[in-house]
Scaffold this motif. Structure first.
Motif, PDB file in Angstrom:
ATOM      1  N   THR A   9       0.835  -1.202   0.000  1.00 66.77           N
ATOM      2  CA  THR A   9       0.000   0.000   0.000  1.00 66.77           C
ATOM      3  C   THR A   9       0.875   1.260   0.000  1.00 66.77           C
ATOM      4  OG1 THR A   9      -0.049   0.086   2.410  1.00 66.77           O
ATOM      5  CG2 THR A   9      -1.769  -1.246   1.332  1.00 66.77           C
ATOM      6  N   ARG A  10       0.242   2.415  -0.092  1.00 69.38           N
ATOM      7  CA  ARG A  10       0.984   3.678  -0.021  1.00 69.38           C
ATOM      8  C   ARG A  10       1.738   3.790   1.311  1.00 69.38           C
ATOM      9  NH1 ARG A  10      -3.457   4.692  -3.005  1.00 69.38           N
ATOM     10  NH2 ARG A  10      -3.139   5.764  -4.970  1.00 69.38           N
ATOM     11  N   ARG A  11       1.104   3.356   2.384  1.00 69.83           N
ATOM     12  CA  ARG A  11       1.765   3.411   3.693  1.00 69.83           C
ATOM     13  C   ARG A  11       3.006   2.507   3.696  1.00 69.83           C
ATOM     14  NH1 ARG A  11      -0.385   4.851   8.592  1.00 69.83           N
ATOM     15  NH2 ARG A  11      -2.496   4.542   7.816  1.00 69.83           N
ATOM     16  N   VAL A  12       2.898   1.304   3.146  1.00 72.03           N
ATOM     17  CA  VAL A  12       4.037   0.387   3.087  1.00 72.03           C
ATOM     18  C   VAL A  12       5.153   0.999   2.242  1.00 72.03           C
ATOM     19  CG1 VAL A  12       4.810  -1.854   2.184  1.00 72.03           C
ATOM     20  CG2 VAL A  12       2.709  -1.707   3.544  1.00 72.03           C
ATOM     21  N   LYS A  13       4.807   1.556   1.085  1.00 72.66           N
ATOM     22  CA  LYS A  13       5.814   2.180   0.222  1.00 72.66           C
ATOM     23  C   LYS A  13       6.513   3.328   0.945  1.00 72.66           C
ATOM     24  CE  LYS A  13       6.397   1.277  -3.734  1.00 72.66           C
ATOM     25  NZ  LYS A  13       7.391   0.376  -4.323  1.00 72.66           N
ATOM     26  N   ALA A  14       5.759   4.144   1.689  1.00 72.56           N
ATOM     27  CA  ALA A  14       6.347   5.274   2.422  1.00 72.56           C
ATOM     28  C   ALA A  14       7.299   4.768   3.503  1.00 72.56           C
ATOM     29  CB  ALA A  14       5.251   6.134   3.033  1.00 72.56           C
ATOM     30  N   ARG A  15       6.897   3.719   4.201  1.00 67.66           N
ATOM     31  CA  ARG A  15       7.757   3.171   5.261  1.00 67.66           C
ATOM     32  C   ARG A  15       9.027   2.566   4.665  1.00 67.66           C
ATOM     33  NH1 ARG A  15       4.423  -0.617   8.998  1.00 67.66           N
ATOM     34  NH2 ARG A  15       6.427  -0.689  10.070  1.00 67.66           N
ATOM     35  N   GLU A  16       8.890   1.866   3.535  1.00 68.54           N
ATOM     36  CA  GLU A  16      10.064   1.312   2.864  1.00 68.54           C
ATOM     37  C   GLU A  16      11.005   2.427   2.418  1.00 68.54           C
ATOM     38  OE1 GLU A  16       8.322  -0.957  -0.318  1.00 68.54           O
ATOM     39  OE2 GLU A  16       8.433  -2.820   0.829  1.00 68.54           O
ATOM     40  N   SER A  17      10.439   3.509   1.858  1.00 70.66           N
ATOM     41  CA  SER A  17      11.245   4.649   1.401  1.00 70.66           C
ATOM     42  C   SER A  17      11.994   5.308   2.548  1.00 70.66           C
ATOM     43  CB  SER A  17      10.362   5.691   0.710  1.00 70.66           C
ATOM     44  OG  SER A  17       9.854   5.159  -0.482  1.00 70.66           O
ATOM     45  N   ALA A  18      11.413   5.244   3.750  1.00 67.84           N
ATOM     46  CA  ALA A  18      12.056   5.818   4.938  1.00 67.84           C
ATOM     47  C   ALA A  18      13.102   4.867   5.526  1.00 67.84           C
ATOM     48  CB  ALA A  18      11.002   6.148   5.990  1.00 67.84           C
TER      49      ALA A  18
END
Length: 186
Positions: free
Chosen positions: A99-108
């Protein structure tokens, strides 16, 4: 498709009678039919004792197929297979859990753990801490994920009504960048 072809060959080698169904001819295709056509599915299912439902529009189709075709294959097709009343293994995808949340956490730089609670097909309230759930951030990001999740919901409903069905979230077969962002289903 890739998974259906591999399953067809493997089952044949094990001596299992297999009927391969697809919309295009191929080495593992015994009958040409569309899962979105309930009558065709009934005819194909007459001689079957179970279904390995691998039909799907997915990543390679994302740029050239409209969302209505994804719905027809991934949602209506799943409902049609379930309507056969046969034990069914429905192949879904782990892609819908990214999800968008997972992608954001991975990017961080975070490590994101995905398990049986990741993108559950049942009520959002069962996803865990209500404060951690945000429908926009946790929704599948594209038509592939949305339609596969809806297919899983059909399987869950069928199971609650006594159907013998299991959902297998197979790992991704295609590069992530093939899937474009698109508007949610209405």
């Amino acid at each position: 498709g890739y998974l259906g072809f591999a399953l067809h060959l493997t089952l044949q080698k094990l001596g299992v009678a297999v009927i391969g169904v697809d919309v295009v001819s191929g080495a593992s295709v015994d009958r040409i039919a569309d899962v979105a056509d309930i009558e065709a599915m009934r005819r194909c299912g007459e001689a079957c004792g179970a279904v390995l439902h691998t039909a799907a529009l997915h990543a390679p189709h994302a740029l050239s197929w409209h969302e209505r075709e994804f719905v027809a294959t991934n949602v209506v097709g799943t409902a049609n297979v379930l309507a056969l009343g046969l034990p069914t293994v429905h192949t879904s995808t782990t892609s819908l859990t990214i999800t968008r949340r997972v992608k954001a956490r991975e990017s961080a730089g975070e490590l994101v753990w995905l398990d049986e609670n990741s993108q559950r097909p049942d009520d959002a309230a069962t996803l865990g801490d209500d404060d951690a759930y945000d429908g926009a951030l946790d929704a599948p990001r594209n038509k592939y994920g949305r339609t596969k999740l809806e297919g899983e919901r059909r399987c869950l409903l069928a199971a609650r009504n006594g159907a013998e069905v299991v959902v297998l979230r197979a790992p991704r077969f295609f590069p992530e960048e093939v899937l474009e962002e698109s508007a949610p289903l209405t």
